[in-house]
Design an enzyme around this catalytic site. Structure first.
Site, PDB file in Angstrom:
ATOM      1  N   LYS A  94     -27.046  32.431  26.254  1.00 43.39           N
ATOM      2  CA  LYS A  94     -25.628  32.806  26.287  1.00 43.39           C
ATOM      3  C   LYS A  94     -24.958  32.465  27.617  1.00 43.39           C
ATOM      4  O   LYS A  94     -23.767  32.191  27.669  1.00 43.39           O
ATOM      5  CB  LYS A  94     -25.476  34.306  26.006  1.00 43.39           C
ATOM      6  N   GLU A 116     -16.879  39.849  23.265  1.00 41.13           N
ATOM      7  CA  GLU A 116     -17.540  40.685  22.274  1.00 41.13           C
ATOM      8  C   GLU A 116     -19.031  40.507  22.472  1.00 41.13           C
ATOM      9  O   GLU A 116     -19.465  39.480  22.996  1.00 41.13           O
ATOM     10  CB  GLU A 116     -17.146  40.231  20.862  1.00 41.13           C
ATOM     11  N   SER A 385     -34.319  31.070  22.157  1.00 45.75           N
ATOM     12  CA  SER A 385     -32.981  31.301  22.718  1.00 45.75           C
ATOM     13  C   SER A 385     -32.948  32.408  23.753  1.00 45.75           C
ATOM     14  O   SER A 385     -32.059  32.447  24.595  1.00 45.75           O
ATOM     15  CB  SER A 385     -32.001  31.614  21.592  1.00 45.75           C
TER      16      SER A 385
HETATM   17  C1  PLP Z   1     -31.354  35.625  22.373  1.00 42.10           C
HETATM   18  C2  PLP Z   1     -30.311  35.362  21.334  1.00 42.10           C
HETATM   19  N1  PLP Z   1     -30.516  34.380  20.461  1.00 42.10           N
HETATM   20  C3  PLP Z   1     -29.622  34.123  19.490  1.00 42.10           C
HETATM   21  C4  PLP Z   1     -28.480  34.862  19.342  1.00 42.10           C
HETATM   22  C5  PLP Z   1     -27.578  34.570  18.192  1.00 42.10           C
HETATM   23  O1  PLP Z   1     -26.406  33.926  18.548  1.00 42.10           O
HETATM   24  P1  PLP Z   1     -26.182  32.403  18.239  1.00 42.10           P
HETATM   25  O2  PLP Z   1     -26.426  32.208  16.797  1.00 42.10           O
HETATM   26  O3  PLP Z   1     -24.776  32.176  18.629  1.00 42.10           O
HETATM   27  O4  PLP Z   1     -27.116  31.622  19.056  1.00 42.10           O
HETATM   28  C6  PLP Z   1     -28.215  35.904  20.251  1.00 42.10           C
HETATM   29  C7  PLP Z   1     -26.967  36.679  20.159  1.00 42.10           C
HETATM   30  O5  PLP Z   1     -26.738  37.673  20.760  1.00 42.10           O
HETATM   31  C8  PLP Z   1     -29.153  36.149  21.273  1.00 42.10           C
HETATM   32  O6  PLP Z   1     -28.965  37.133  22.158  1.00 42.10           O
END
Ligand code: PLP
Lengths: 417, 260
Positions: A94, A116, A385
């Site tokens: 993020k 948000e 992620s």
């Molecule tokens: C570690 C992590 N991965 C994935 C996501 C999902 O979001 P996005 O689909 O935008 O990657 C989040 C959302 O808070 C997150 O904190």
């Protein structure tokens, strides 16, 4: 790292049938101003240099691409590599987007940022950016999420941000987005809305994708350095879609790379308690939160309640870009259930010594389900992620860990006295 | 266009017209009906009925909560349309439907407009249908002789203001300030100038809504706006003072037209 934009952008903010900017008239000047500024930075090599330098100095980029030796050996199939977005400052992808939007804010002369947050990762990233750049920050978070992810609420407050729990609607991510849009409608003179995922009105889907494209830019170079070729497949979890777009975008034009996004299957398709818009084919095209995409909704068009063990994937809509890529079959979409995710989590932590976020664990769960179909010469990248520290309460509970339960109970008692 | 003629005729009799608002199903249909009767008896000129939506981004906290309260009771769009039909046949007063774009989109935009026409509604107001995205909605409404009210703000530049005037029908809904429904608007000279400018540049009927709290605000709008729209304040008066309080509130409001 150079700013080479792959041409994935839609026409006028539309990606096939999805996208647009269905905002109240009062917000039109704000989205216009932002679109204009975004178009400018797209052509501005210096801006991109400044942005990537900030990511290197402050967030720790480039993040490594780790060979998952233990998992690869365990399955004896494809070679698995893990893109380590968990190693970013604040522990998730993020921050890539937020630092970019922070620089953009400076360009626009805004002094206050609103955001948000679902899991809290985007909120923490925004609070960090605001503290670093000297902005005032207000973070909207669904009251239910604030309860599930209190550790992140704590950090946001320590960082000086105001956290507003949202009790309307389903008290989750979508309601936090609504509240942020309302705030923006009242304060766009000095306030920027730093949307955290590739959703919402134009230009957010493209802009967030642009800032997250660093993931696949690095990934492409790294995997080619190590393996001398592109990956055969990339797996990413799919909430709003920012990490998936980030991991996919540099490979959209490479037909040999299969792109797989994994949604939150929650308690399973039949349970109705999930956040799978595409894989379970339960969503319909609709207009909400300022854009047109696939939403989980009833026959009247009212948004439905969603469910996932991971707050960050628990979202009723999906990036219009991914809705389009799924429709055109460029991206394949799966859903992993809470139960599959917990099993996958146990395997990853024991074989790799990594602690993935529950969101990211969905991507792994998708891969594990399909790995039997792969060959040893195949190369697969999973986009991790974020890291799982924030999920300790949910994981402790899901694993029914007695030691953890005792700890929490004792702590609770100590505070109650 | 039927409602445009009606408004023109009513404007000859009054210095300013009043449009009042209700969220259908909140707190329940019976209460809505009593309130609408009260509107009618107090000489309200137009009535705006809102079909609840789960994500009403143009609404402030008061309306957001009431939208949700209605949906939690399981009330459907079809129930709302039936109620509107009954009201429209009972009271000879123009009714407009306000809702969010997804409600029309799921119903089928054209089917929704057709249905509104069938049940005696004069027009629709859809705050998240900007002209660039929902041209078909505006065009089809015009074709069918139903007003699709477009929204202008002090931030609409002259070119956009003209486009807003051209695409919409019935009248222009002028939102005089930033933000969402609910909080008070101070009708200072800057705001009044903006309204005047919008009226002059477009030559259209201008309705002003958002933040009107009482007769003083309506009185301030005389000479600039054609219609004053009262929304959240009505819900607030009902909640604190009941139906008799509302009766008095509307009576005070109507007197504005009689004062010299
Ligand atoms: C570690 C992590 N991965 C994935 C996501 C999902 O979001 P996005 O689909 O935008 O990657 C989040 C959302 O808070 C997150 O904190």
């Amino acid at each position: 790292m150079k700013n080479e934009m792959v041409n994935y952008l839609g026409e006028n903010g539309y990606f096939g049938a999805y996208g647009g900017r269905f905002v109240p008239e009062i917000l039109i000047p704000a989205v216009d101003e932002l679109s204009l500024a975004f178009q400018e930075i797209l052509r501005d090599e210096d801006f991109y240099k400044q942005y990537y330098n900030l990511l290197m100095d402050f967030s720790g980029r480039p993040t490594p691409l780790t060979y998952a030796e233990g998992l690869s050996a365990y399955f004896g199939k494809a070679k698995i590599f893990i893109k380590r977005e968990d190693l970013n400052h604040s522990g998730a992808h993020k921050i890539n987007n937020v630092l970019g939007q922070g620089l953009l804010m400076k360009k626009l002369g805004k002094t206050r940022v609103i955001a948000e947050t679902g899991a809290g990762q985007h909120g923490v990233a925004t609070a960090i950016m605001a503290a670093k750049m000297g902005f005032q920050a207000t973070i909207y978070m669904g009251a239910e999420d604030a309860e599930r992810q209190y550790a992140n609420v704590f950090w946001m407050k320590q960082l000086g941000a105001e956290v507003i729990p949202v009790t309307t609607g389903t008290a989750t991510l979508k309601d936090a987005i609504n509240e942020a849009l309302r705030d923006w409608a009242g304060n766009f003179d000095n306030t920027h809305y730093a949307l955290g995922t590739a959703c919402g009105p134009r230009p957010f889907p493209e802009m967030v994708t642009f800032f997250q494209s660093v993931i696949s830019k690095e990934m492409k170079k790294q995997i080619n350095d190590i393996c001398g070729k592109n990956p055969d497949r990339i797996y990413a979890c799919l909430g709003g879609g920012s990490n998936a777009m980030g991991a996919f975008v540099e490979f959209l034009q490479e037909p040999g790379v299969e792109l797989v996004a994994v949604e939150a299957g929650g308690k399973g398709e039949a349970s109705g308690k999930h956040a799978s818009r595409i894989a379970y084919a339960k969503a319909k095209t609709g207009v909400s939160q300022g854009y047109k995409t696939l939403f989980l909704q009833d026959d009247d068009g009212q948004m439905l309640d969603t469910w996932s063990i991971s707050a960050g994937l628990d979202y009723v809509g999906v990036s219009p870009i991914l809705a389009h890529l799924a429709e055109t079959k460029r991206v394949r979409v799966l859903a992993a259930t809470d139960a599959e995710v917990i099993e996958a989590f146990k395997l990853i932590i024991s074989k790799e010594g990594l602690i993935p976020a529950l969101e990211s664990t969905h991507a792994f769960a998708g891969l594990f389900r399909e790995i039997a179909d792969t060959k040893p010469e195949d190369v697969i990248v999973v986009n991790m992620s974020g890291r799982g520290d924030k999920d300790i309460f949910n994981i402790g509970e899901a694993l029914q860990d007695q030691g953890w339960k005792t700890f929490v109970t004792e702590r609770g008692k100590a505070y109650a006295d | 266009m039927q409602i445009e003629k009606q408004i023109e005729a009513m404007r000859k009799e009054k210095k300013i017209l009043l449009m009042t608002h209700q969220i259908i199903g909140y707190p329940d249909f019976a209460a809505n009906e009593k309130v609408i009767e009260c509107f009618y008896n107090n000489g309200v000129d137009l009535i705006e009925l809102q079909i609840p939506f789960s994500d009403p981004i143009a609404d402030g906290p008061v309306f957001t909560k009431s939208n949700q309260a209605v949906l939690e009771k399981g009330i459907k769009v079809s129930n709302c349309l039936k109620f509107i039909e009954r009201m429209a046949s009972k009271y000879p007063i123009p009714f407009l439907v306000m809702t969010y774009y997804n409600i029309l989109y799921q119903y089928g935009v054209e089917a929704f407009i057709d249905r509104c026409k069938e049940i005696g509604v004069q027009g629709t107001i859809v705050p998240d249908a900007p002209l660039d995205e929902a041209r078909a909605y505006y065009d089809y409404s015009r074709q069918q002789g139903l007003a699709a009210v477009s929204i202008a703000t002090p931030y609409s530049d002259p070119k956009r203001l003209q486009e807003i005037a051209d695409i919409g029908s019935g009248f222009i809904y002028y939102v005089p300030r930033k933000g969402v429904t609910g909080s008070k608007t101070t009708f200072d000279s800057e705001i009044l100038d903006g309204i005047q400018k919008a009226k002059k540049e477009t030559g259209k009927t201008i309705a002003v809504g958002f933040g009107i709290q009482g007769p003083e605000d309506v009185a301030r709008l005389i000479g600039t706006a054609d219609i004053a729209i009262i929304g959240s304040k009505i819900q607030q008066v009902l909640e604190t003072e009941g139906l008799s309080g509302l009766d008095q509130f509307l009576g005070d409001m109507a007197r504005v037209n009689k004062e010299e």
